[in-house]
Structure formats: C-alpha cells, structure tokens
Enzyme design. Structure first.
Site, mmCIF file in Angstrom:
data_model
loop_
_atom_site.group_PDB
_atom_site.id
_atom_site.type_symbol
_atom_site.label_atom_id
_atom_site.label_comp_id
_atom_site.label_asym_id
_atom_site.label_seq_id
_atom_site.Cartn_x
_atom_site.Cartn_y
_atom_site.Cartn_z
ATOM 1 C CE LYS A 212 -2.836 3.311 1.617
ATOM 2 N NZ LYS A 212 -2.323 4.682 1.398
ATOM 3 N N GLY A 265 6.529 5.393 8.388
ATOM 4 C CA GLY A 265 5.481 6.405 8.506
ATOM 5 C C GLY A 265 5.478 7.008 9.895
ATOM 6 C CB SER A 266 2.943 9.016 11.635
ATOM 7 O OG SER A 266 1.822 8.222 11.958
ATOM 8 C CB VAL A 269 0.179 5.416 11.628
ATOM 9 C CG1 VAL A 269 -0.210 4.214 10.762
ATOM 10 C CG2 VAL A 269 -0.683 6.614 11.269
ATOM 11 C CD GLU A 293 12.596 5.608 9.481
ATOM 12 O OE1 GLU A 293 12.340 6.554 10.268
ATOM 13 O OE2 GLU A 293 12.601 5.729 8.260
ATOM 14 C CB CYS A 327 12.172 10.040 9.192
ATOM 15 S SG CYS A 327 13.131 8.946 8.141
ATOM 16 C CD GLU A 425 8.269 13.355 12.793
ATOM 17 O OE1 GLU A 425 9.146 12.826 12.084
ATOM 18 O OE2 GLU A 425 7.241 12.764 13.156
#
Length: 542
Positions: A212, A265-266, A269, A293, A327, A425
């Site tokens: 995805k 991603g975050s 999440v 990560e 990131c 962040e």
C-alpha cells in the site's frame, strides 16, 4: 537444473550524477519531466495478473503546482484487498520454491534498469510527485534505490552462507525460509527508494507481499511497478492496492495468514498497528514480524570548539534539503553562546540566498511541501512562534499556497529548551535553535537526550576529541544513526545502516542484512550419518 555455489556481482554504490549545465543527464531528466508533466496517467490496482480499474478515482497533482493534474489512480474496496491477499497466497509456493539466484537476478536487473533506461523517468516522476529538486531525486529515486537492490542481493547471499558447524558424524544445515503467510508493506511519500525497498526486500527473501503506497507517492510508485514488471517479477508476488489506509490495514490484519508488516510512517500510526496486531494475536498462524521506521526529532549539537562554517552548513543542509521532509532531518539545534553570533549571521545569509520554486528550475534549492495538510500544520507552528514570548523567528517565516505549498526555510530561536518546536516533529523546513552557555556543555547533552521521545538521528560538531567521545557516550540512546562533524541526514546503503529506537521505530536497520533477516524464518536441519540402534548409553553398563 544448474548446480553450483553462485557468486553475485559485487555490490557497489551507484555514483551520483551531477546534473551540471549542458550535461546529458540534465537534458534527459528535463525531457522526461516535460513529457510526464504534459501527459496524464491512469494508475490501476495491480492484483495477480490483473490491472483493476474500479472507477472510483482520485487525481494526482504536483505539490509545487497543485492545480496541475498529472493523472488519476483507482481506489480499492475491501473485496480488492481480500483479492490481493488471496493472489499473494496463491503465488507463494511457486515464488518461495524458486531458486534464490533466480530471485536475485530479477532485482539485479531492476537495479540496472534504474541505472540506465529508467533513470530520467524515475527521477522526473519523483520531482513532479514529491517536489524534490533534481539532486534530491537523484540520490533517492536512482542511487539509493539501486543501492538497496544491489546490496540486498549481496546481503541475502551472506545470510544464506551463514551456516552452523558440523563434524564427521552429523551435517547441520540452516535453511532460511520465507515467512508462513504474506507480508504487508506500507510505504511513505518522502522517499521513492523506501517505497520500493519495503516490498522488494521482503519479496527478495521469498515472501509474497501486499503493498500500500502513500496516496502522495502513487505517481512515482507507478514507475517502480513498471520497473519490477520489466525486470521479470512474477505476477502475484507484489500486489499493489491504493485507497483508504484504515480499511486496507483492517482487512490485512484480519487475515489469519498475515505474517509481517514492513512500515515507514508516523509513530502514532505504527503504535496503532502494533496494538491491532496484539489484539488479533490469537487469530494468526504465527507471531507476525513487526518492522517499522517512524518519526524523529533529530538534533545537531555544536561544541564550543566546532567550526562555524561546518555547523551552519550542517544546519542548512540537514534541516532544509527536501524541505525538511526527511525523518532524519535536523529540526532542533544546540549552539554555544560563544559561537552564536557568527553562526546566526552566516545562517541568515545562507537561508536568504536560497531560491524557492518548481524543481524544473535547477536554480531552486527549496520547493514545496507535500500537501495542504502539511502546509497548514507548519503555518500553525510558525504563527505560534511569531507571537511567543520565549521564541522568535530570525529568518524565514513566510508562506504561500496560492500556486504550490511553499513555506520559506524558517529558523526559530528559543530561550526555552522545551519549547514546543524543540519537542514536536514538524516534518517541514523549520528548525528551532537553543543557545546554551558554554560552561553547560555536559548539562546540554543531558537535555538533548531527555527532550525528545524519538531516537532516530543526531549530530555532534566538535574539534575536541574528548568532547566527541563524551557526546557519543551521553547520546548513545538518543540516535540510531549518529554523525560526527556532519549533518544527520544522508545515510548510504551498505555504509550507514539506517534506523532508530525509542519512538523512532524497531531499529531493524534498512540497508543491512539485519533487515533482511526479519523476513526469514530459519529452519535447522540435522542429518545424522550413523544412526543409533540401541537406547542404552555406556553409563548404564554398571
């Protein structure tokens, strides 16, 4: 079938092209950019051997010109996700049993396709879809992705070569099986290389994948799909679905055959994903591998002995390349009082010298942030700083989204080391600086370590070796990738394995064999040559 202990080509890092004036690579990427800009693509779901167009579509536009439509992509329904899982599982046995050298050949070919005929296209797509300037696109979509593919093949052979001891009576073997089930890859917008590597690294080890991509990266993801197909990746090995992330994830996590997630991603999440997997744990055939990560609040610390020009360059490049949407981007810095005036003046001059606009103009260092949601979030923090009593903006602070989502590189200086933008962040071209008293060096290192929940990257600038060692020890848990006299971004595959701990992820180190091991389920095989035929041991002779 051929037999042999095959040696793969030695992995080398792909050289970064310069894109200098009148260079052939500049002409090629600009031609590809114009061709893709002036045409529209339609991206289907890729499930098994089918390209599925659901009719429920979203448009794709460039962040630096959000009114310009470059294509559409089709959204999956739950039934399509279930079909993707079924196709992956149906393809599993044949793919898992394919000889490793045949799998390796596919991804080595993909690397060479990117290095050659696809280089301009994948770079141009990344410039359009993610508003990267040409250099940022080159080091990401071409060089890092090529490196991932080449080095992962080499790492795979190193893993397979790691075998237990045997002797004359017994032959011990270690078999690195793929996971039982399928892997779910969830990829971010900010790196085309990561978007390709997360599904590819699992597939290389014999796994089948449901992928995805980020909604904001579908345009360049289509090029990745084209490359994998041309390289000979069989249908059903990597199945691609777009659409509602929550629905897709819930459908995947409800499958008894879910075997692992590869995520970038975050943090929020990822924690929700972990929680969902934990809730469903009694339902799965195996304990799923959870590899992620996530976020970062990455730091630069300057010691009083540091070189001012090096510190400023580290801040400018670390914080503002790709608009701070890495990131690993520097987003907080600690500068000693004795250096501050010189750092401040050069930093302001450097930021004011930067041009901002479309990546098609190679004179632009800064382009747009990814979408309106990111733009609005960043504006909120910038406006808060303008009215704060314990912070001020010394350069930047302007923004405009009438054409593209443009935010000036912004430097906030605070007297409060726990000011909100020192801890939160932001994922944009904003860095916050705290000026500390020189005598409080050791105290400042503790502050750096304790301020953030994250632990991804960080940098120390110093000409004093004792100070470098002190910082390296004091900050050992504050960053999974730690840089001495360099910016905290730009990890190179095969040289600096990447990943952090704390709220920054599972630290499984993309760009190393450590990550590939997560997608293998080893089986030990012991073969005894002369098998005992009597249960009695010698001690029973008494």
């Amino acid at each position: 079938m051929l037999k042999g202990f095959f040696h793969v080509p030695k992995a080398v890092n792909e050289p970064v092209k310069s894109y200098a004036p009148n260079s052939p690579e500049k002409a090629a990427v600009l031609a590809a950019y114009k061709q893709m800009w002036n045409s529209k693509i339609d991206v289907p779901l890729y499930i098994g051997n089918e390209e599925i167009r659901t009719g429920n579509t979203r448009t794709m536009s460039a962040p630096h010109d959000h009114k310009h439509i470059v294509g559409t992509y089709h959204l999956a329904e739950k039934s399509h996700v279930e079909k993707a899982i079924a196709n992956a599982l149906a393809s599993k046995a044949k793919w898992a049993n394919l000889a490793w050298e045949q799998r390796a050949a596919i991804f080595l070919k993909a690397a060479e396709l990117i290095a050659g005929p696809y280089r301009a296209r994948i770079n141009a797509a990344t410039m359009i879809a993610q508003s990267k300037n040409v250099f940022q696109a080159e080091i990401d979509a071409s060089c890092e992705l090529i490196d991932f593919l080449r080095y992962n093949v080499e790492f795979m052979t190193q893993i397979y070569n790691d075998q237990p001891k045997s002797d004359s009576t017994v032959w011990n073997r270690l078999e690195y099986r793929p996971l039982e089930g399928f892997v779910y890859a969830i990829t971010p917008f900010n790196f085309t290389a990561i978007a390709a590597n997360l599904p590819a690294s699992a597939a290389m080890m014999g796994n089948v994948v449901v992928w995805k991509p980020s909604d904001s990266q579908v345009f360049s993801a289509k090029i990745i799909i084209d490359i994998f197909k041309e390289a000979g990746l069989p249908d059903g090995v990597i199945n691609v679905v777009f659409g509602d992330a929550q629905m897709i994830s819930e459908t995947v996590f409800a499958s008894r055959d879910f075997a692992g997630v590869h995520f970038t991603g975050s943090t929020h999440v990822f924690k929700d994903i972990w929680k969902t997997i934990g809730t469903n744990i009694h339902h799965y055939k195996t304990y799923p591998r959870i590899v992620g990560e996530t976020g970062g609040k990455d730091f630069i610390v300057a010691h009083p002995s540091a070189n001012v020009k090096q510190v400023v360059t580290g801040i400018v490049r670390g914080a503002f390349e790709f608009q701070g949407q890495k990131c690993s981007a520097a987003s907080r810095a600690y500068i000693p009082q004795s250096l501050w005036n010189d750092v401040k003046s050069q930093l302001i001059a450097d930021v004011k010298s930067m041009k901002m606009g479309s990546p098609e103009d190679f004179g632009n260092f800064i382009t747009a942030v990814i979408h309106e949601g990111s733009f609005d979030k960043l504006v909120t923090f910038i406006e808060q700083a303008k009215s704060a009593t314990d912070a001020e903006i010394i350069v930047g602070g302007n923004y405009d989204k009438s054409v593209g989502y443009f935010i000036e590189p912004t430097v906030i200086v605070t007297t409060n080391p726990k000011y909100t933008t020192m801890e939160t962040e932001l994922f944009g071209p904003v860095i916050t600086i705290y000026v500390y008293e020189d005598a409080r060096w050791a105290e400042t290192l503790k502050l750096v370590d304790q301020t953030s929940e994250y632990a991804l990257t960080g940098a120390i600038f110093s000409q004093d070796r004792y100070a470098i060692e002190e910082a390296t020890i004091a900050l050992q848990n504050a960053a999974g990738n730690f840089y001495v006299n360099d910016k905290p971004t730009g990890a190179v595959v095969g040289m600096q394995p990447f990943g952090g701990a704390r709220a920054s992820g599972t630290n499984d180190k993309a760009g190393s064999a450590l990550n590939l091991l997560r997608w293998a389920s080893p089986r030990t095989i012991k073969e005894t040559f002369v098998t005992p035929e009597d249960y009695r041991y010698p001690f029973l002779g008494e």
